[in-house]
Design a protein around this motif. Structure first.
Motif, PDB file in Angstrom:
ATOM      1  N   GLN A 491       0.851  -1.210   0.110  1.00 21.21           N
ATOM      2  CA  GLN A 491       0.168   0.117  -0.136  1.00 21.21           C
ATOM      3  C   GLN A 491       0.908   1.169   0.107  1.00 21.21           C
ATOM      4  O   GLN A 491       1.877   1.368   0.517  1.00 21.21           O
ATOM      5  CB  GLN A 491      -0.885  -0.224   1.271  1.00 21.21           C
ATOM      6  N   SER A 613      -6.014  -1.168  -9.562  1.00 24.12           N
ATOM      7  CA  SER A 613      -5.115  -1.249  -8.242  1.00 24.12           C
ATOM      8  C   SER A 613      -5.809  -0.362  -7.134  1.00 24.12           C
ATOM      9  O   SER A 613      -4.900  -0.396  -6.342  1.00 24.12           O
ATOM     10  CB  SER A 613      -3.838  -0.579  -8.701  1.00 24.12           C
ATOM     11  N   THR A 615      -8.634   0.298  -4.351  1.00 22.89           N
ATOM     12  CA  THR A 615      -9.374  -0.160  -3.238  1.00 22.89           C
ATOM     13  C   THR A 615     -10.191   0.682  -2.309  1.00 22.89           C
ATOM     14  O   THR A 615      -9.286   1.835  -1.884  1.00 22.89           O
ATOM     15  CB  THR A 615      -8.875  -1.466  -2.820  1.00 22.89           C
ATOM     16  N   GLY A 625      -4.509   6.163   1.132  1.00 20.96           N
ATOM     17  CA  GLY A 625      -3.509   5.430   0.357  1.00 20.96           C
ATOM     18  C   GLY A 625      -3.665   3.883   0.846  1.00 20.96           C
ATOM     19  O   GLY A 625      -2.686   3.368   1.038  1.00 20.96           O
ATOM     20  N   ILE A 626      -5.072   3.340   0.965  1.00 22.76           N
ATOM     21  CA  ILE A 626      -4.842   2.002   1.097  1.00 22.76           C
ATOM     22  C   ILE A 626      -4.968   1.037  -0.135  1.00 22.76           C
ATOM     23  O   ILE A 626      -4.975  -0.185   0.030  1.00 22.76           O
ATOM     24  CB  ILE A 626      -6.210   1.554   2.103  1.00 22.76           C
ATOM     25  N   SER A 627      -4.724   1.770  -1.157  1.00 23.08           N
ATOM     26  CA  SER A 627      -4.505   1.004  -2.375  1.00 23.08           C
ATOM     27  C   SER A 627      -3.148   0.733  -2.572  1.00 23.08           C
ATOM     28  O   SER A 627      -2.088   1.078  -2.010  1.00 23.08           O
ATOM     29  CB  SER A 627      -4.874   1.953  -3.641  1.00 23.08           C
ATOM     30  N   ASP A 628      -2.760  -0.149  -3.714  1.00 18.04           N
ATOM     31  CA  ASP A 628      -1.562  -0.868  -3.857  1.00 18.04           C
ATOM     32  C   ASP A 628      -0.922  -0.526  -5.358  1.00 18.04           C
ATOM     33  O   ASP A 628      -0.693  -1.597  -6.177  1.00 18.04           O
ATOM     34  CB  ASP A 628      -1.449  -2.062  -3.376  1.00 18.04           C
ATOM     35  N   THR A 712       2.387   3.167   5.834  1.00 19.76           N
ATOM     36  CA  THR A 712       1.025   2.648   5.968  1.00 19.76           C
ATOM     37  C   THR A 712       1.004   1.979   7.494  1.00 19.76           C
ATOM     38  O   THR A 712       1.917   1.914   8.297  1.00 19.76           O
ATOM     39  CB  THR A 712       0.869   1.499   5.055  1.00 19.76           C
ATOM     40  N   GLN A 893      -7.790   0.233   7.775  1.00 21.07           N
ATOM     41  CA  GLN A 893      -6.334   0.256   7.590  1.00 21.07           C
ATOM     42  C   GLN A 893      -5.767   1.801   7.432  1.00 21.07           C
ATOM     43  O   GLN A 893      -5.838   1.951   6.501  1.00 21.07           O
ATOM     44  CB  GLN A 893      -5.881  -0.651   6.227  1.00 21.07           C
ATOM     45  N   GLN A 895      -3.653   4.614   7.014  1.00 21.39           N
ATOM     46  CA  GLN A 895      -2.471   5.111   6.402  1.00 21.39           C
ATOM     47  C   GLN A 895      -1.938   6.465   6.466  1.00 21.39           C
ATOM     48  O   GLN A 895      -2.632   7.221   6.961  1.00 21.39           O
ATOM     49  CB  GLN A 895      -2.686   4.961   4.747  1.00 21.39           C
TER      50      GLN A 895
END
Length: 897
Positions: A491, A613, A615, A625-628, A712, A893, A895
């Motif tokens: 992430q 990418s 989510t 920024g929990i995306s990857d 993260t 989650q 970040q």
């Protein structure tokens, strides 16, 4: 005017019809019009003025038609019959044919029929044409059958190299000519392997003619629609396809040729020889052609030693190693992850085993022994592809395949020249920078609990073209298979915040006094001077001011790094520039809610990130920024800001050539993702991060730099993404087990890694970035970013206070004066409050008004953004540790930084 052209008077006595009725009783017929009569009105009178029987050309033509063919009656005395008009009357060939008595070779249109029947072919004509076409087809098929040859499998054992070139045209590596195949005889192939393939692909193999008419029909239909011609082929056809080395095109002519060769092979070759040839020529992935090479590549055994489970697995891999190799192929397709591939391979393997039992090829007792995927070894790489070369080649290969230039199997056959965008010097500099930081800080022997499985990834992109100039994929492509510059799942944390700011400047925030529909249209674009709360434990709201709740009705509170509120009490209002500089979570989470998370997602995609990418778009944490996305895509998206909003997809191949010449040339496509005003303002804000914020370690003396740090939840990954006008680079760091045999692998925490309490984007990633960029740009002239034009309106306009971090305070607690300069230990190691100290957001029986706790059910916290320097200056110590929270993880989650 001459007499014969003068218009004649109308006939008397009731007109022509009456005249005809009066003449019908005549005892002798009239003479037919002489040959050559034109049928014009003047022709109703003879040379001496005698009236003719027809008043018009049409009547003459109808009379001629009535007088022809089998229905025409001969002129008989006393019956008033007419003599047939000679051919040519009225200009009809049918009349001429009837008059002359001659017959045409092909009687079409039919001379003895009227109206629509004249255009209906006779059964004789249809039968004749059918026989003619059939005879022609049989003759052509016979000639084609005689001309094709049974393929020689030995000719496919050789292959040409694929040559890869650096961006400057010099050769990088030549690979592919060492075809990994060893032909074995049928007795050396276990019956389980033969039966697995037959059961799964062609159960009638030993009884069919070698072709599948239905499959051929589907292939032709697919070709007509512009789709793939493959699918539905018999083992014989697959063998022929594999053996036809010199022609792998997907065309109708090639498919027709394949059919004739298959018919000939099926008629002239024994079935066992065909099966042997197929298993020895098929491609199993990992560069392995043939069953012997496949057995070694996946299980490190000889083919003769394969058991039923291994055989069923290899039969599954034949469907396409990209999606069935347990190692994964995310460089070609992000859906081909190791986990997804293992699931597909297991399902297909079990289906094959069931069919083997159904068709009597395997006992139920033996089948019961193979319920799980057999243990597969890691892919073995060519020694020429060690270091970074293997990652570069793999990236270029995947680009060629994904762009549809050639298929993966065609590429494996070799003979292509592939010209890449990779700069040799920059690749070497990036690798050296990573190795330098690793060797100086990471020691798995000294700190095995914290320093094992440490991974770095990196990518460098040219903002003017999108060309990928360098990547760092890992320690060694022959040892670490996953390309860390590409898809990793790490992430990105607060490096996502610039997309929130860009969305606020591009579309604006919604008016809280308007309804949802109207608010979507009536927006206010945001200035970097807009004010938002920097308060810790901030209660996140919808754009209209109502408290945000999830689908369970639960509220959400946002923690900042170190549980510190930023700004002056009681409102803690800070502007967006300061919030970016200190990476304040609460401000950007609320900004994302005011803009709308759909617009934040759209801004990220517009900048160059792939939608699949991204989510968590329905949760406030999406803005943190929990995306990857991959390092390549992050570098490319920041390059969009570097070039004043012009977006270009990252690419690695400029040209591909074969023996026939250039077959592919990359064309740079530019989109204006953001206006220059929006992009340049984002850049100006990100300059602040490097000049006097969490990214100060990335400063390049004499150059303007813009960038953002990111850390993260659970301290599981850390990033620095930054750019100059000439180059955009992303560096990632994470801990992830590299053992492919481990199940349910997860990212590991980095507390204590490298001897540091925590890992931030401001630590090792920014150090690598600075060291690499200093060398990568040393021969280029420093350039300045464009001066941004003023943009937007100031939202929440109040006198902006100077930011001052203070201890976390709840709304009902007594306010205390913050420490003006918290020490690094204080700002980085503040413990999470216990449930007794503050109410958690999901603790329904806890009544503390607006106070929030830890969000123990899954809050949005994260890693710190503090400076890694052991002895920071006063200004540095004020900036570090501003947005690290507790590390609970879970649903949202958190970040940071």
């Amino acid at each position: 005017m001459s007499e014969h052209r003068r218009k004649p008077p109308q006939p008397q006595g009731g007109g022509r019809a009456a005249a005809r009725r009066g003449q019908s009783g005549s005892s002798s017929g009239r003479r037919a019009a002489p040959r050559g009569a034109t049928g014009s009105p003047s022709g109703s009178y003879g040379p001496e003025g005698e009236e003719r029987p027809y008043g018009s050309r049409a009547e003459a033509r109808r009379a001629a038609q009535r007088s022809g063919g089998g229905r025409r009656r001969a002129a008989e005395p006393g019956r008033g019959g007419r003599r047939a008009a000679p051919g040519g009357l009225g200009g009809t060939g049918r009349g001429r044919a009837a008059a002359s008595g001659k017959k045409r070779l092909i009687d079409y249109p039919r001379h003895d029929r009227d109206g629509w029947r004249r255009w209906m072919p006779s059964w004789k004509l249809v039968a004749g044409l059918f026989i003619g076409f059939l005879g022609t087809g049989v003759a052509a098929a016979g000639i084609a059958y005689a001309m094709v040859e049974v393929p020689d499998l030995d000719k496919t054992a050789t292959a040409q190299n694929n040559v890869y070139y650096w961006a400057d045209g010099s050769q990088m590596v030549a690979t592919g000519g060492e075809r990994n195949r060893q032909i074995v005889s049928l007795p050396q192939i276990p019956e389980t392997m033969r039966n697995a393939v037959i059961s799964q692909e062609n159960k009638t193999f030993y009884s069919d003619s070698g072709i599948d008419p239905k499959g051929i029909g589907r292939a032709v239909f697919n070709m007509a629609r512009g789709g793939d011609t493959q699918g539905g082929s018999t083992i014989t056809q697959q063998y022929v396809k594999n053996a036809m080395l010199n022609d792998q095109s997907q065309t109708v002519s090639r498919k027709v040729k394949e059919i004739f060769v298959s018919i000939k092979v099926g008629a002239e070759e024994p079935k066992d020889k065909i099966l042997e040839g197929y298993l020895n020529s098929a491609y199993y992935g990992r560069g392995a052609y043939g069953i012997q090479a496949a057995a070694r590549a996946y299980f490190n055994v000889d083919a003769v030693d394969l058991d039923a489970g291994q055989s069923a697995f290899l039969a599954a891999v034949l469907k396409g190693a990209t999606y069935y190799d347990p190692a994964g192929s995310t460089s070609i397709d992000q859906a081909a992850t190791p986990e997804a591939n293992r699931e597909r391979a297991t399902r297909q393997m079990q289906d094959t085993l069931d069919k083997m039992v159904e068709y009597g090829h395997l006992s139920q007792e033996e089948r019961a022994k193979h319920t799980e995927l057999p243990k597969v070894q890691n892919p073995q790489s060519n020694s020429q592809l060690g270091g970074q070369i293997g990652y570069l080649v793999r990236l270029a290969k995947s680009s060629v395949v994904k762009n549809g230039v050639v298929t993966e199997q065609q590429l494996e056959k070799g003979g292509y020249s592939i010209y890449t965008t990779f700069d040799k010097d920059k690749v070497n500099e990036l690798e050296k920078s990573v190795q330098k930081v690793y060797k100086e800080n990471i020691d798995p022997k000294k700190r095995p609990e914290t320093d094992t499985h440490v991974q770095f990834g990196g990518a460098s992109v040219d903002p003017e073209t999108g060309a990928i100039r360098a990547i760092y994929g890992g320690e060694d492509a022959t040892k670490h298979f996953t390309n860390n510059a590409d898809v990793t799942g790490a992430q990105v944390g607060s490096t996502f915040k610039p997309f929130v700011l860009a969305a606020a400047m591009k579309w604006g925030v919604r008016d809280p006094e308007l309804g949802p529909t109207q608010a979507q249209d009536e927006r206010t674009r945001v200035s970097p001077k807009s004010l938002y709360s920097g308060q810790n434990n901030y209660k996140v709201k919808e754009y209209d001011g109502t408290i945000w709740k999830n689908e369970k009705g639960e509220q959400w509170r946002q923690e900042n790094d170190g549980k510190l509120s930023v700004g002056e009490a009681p409102d803690y209002m800070i502007d967006l520039r300061e919030a970016m500089r200190e990476s304040v979570n609460s401000a950007y989470v609320q900004l994302g809610m005011d803009v709308g998370l759909d617009k934040v997602e759209e801004a990220a995609v517009d900048s160059g990130l792939l939608k699949d990418s991204l989510t968590g778009t329905s949760y406030p944490s999406f803005s943190l920024g929990i995306s990857d996305p991959s390092a390549i895509r992050m570098a490319g998206s920041y390059a969009t800001f570097a070039d004043s909003g012009k977006q270009r997809d990252p690419f690695s191949v400029t040209k591909v050539a074969s023996k026939d010449g250039t077959i592919y040339t990359h064309k740079v496509e530019t989109k204006q993702a953001f206006t220059a005003k929006v992009a340049d303002n984002v850049t100006d804000v990100l300059k602040t991060v490097v000049e006097d914020g969490t990214g100060s370690n990335a400063q390049l003396p004499g150059r303007e730099v813009a960038g953002k740090t990111g850390t993260t939840d659970g301290n599981q990954s850390a990033w620095f993404v930054g750019y100059t006008p000439q180059l955009s680079t992303a560096i990632s760091m994470f801990r992830y087990p590299d053992d492919e045999t481990m199940k349910n692998r997860t990212f590991l925490e980095m507390y204590g890694t490298g001897g540091q309490d925590e890992i931030h984007g401001a630590s090792f990633p920014s150090e690598i970035w600075q060291d690499y960029m200093s060398d990568a740009l040393k021969n280029t002239k420093p350039e300045k970013f464009p001066k941004p034009e003023p943009i937007g309106e100031v939202i929440n306009d109040t006198p902006p206070p100077s930011p001052t971090p203070s201890p976390s305070q709840t709304e009902e607690e007594e306010e205390t004066s913050p420490s003006p300069s918290p020490s690094p230990s204080q700002s980085e190691t503040s413990p999470s409050p216990s449930p007794s100290e503050t109410c958690g957001v999901f603790e329904w029986n806890c009544e503390d008004g607006d106070n929030a706790g830890n969000d123990n059910a899954g809050n949005e916290n994260g890693g710190s953004e503090g400076s890694p320097s052991p002895s920071p200056s006063p200004s540095q110590s004020e900036e570090e540790g501003v947005d690290r929270g507790n590390q609970n993880g879970g649903l949202f989650q958190g970040q940071n930084g």
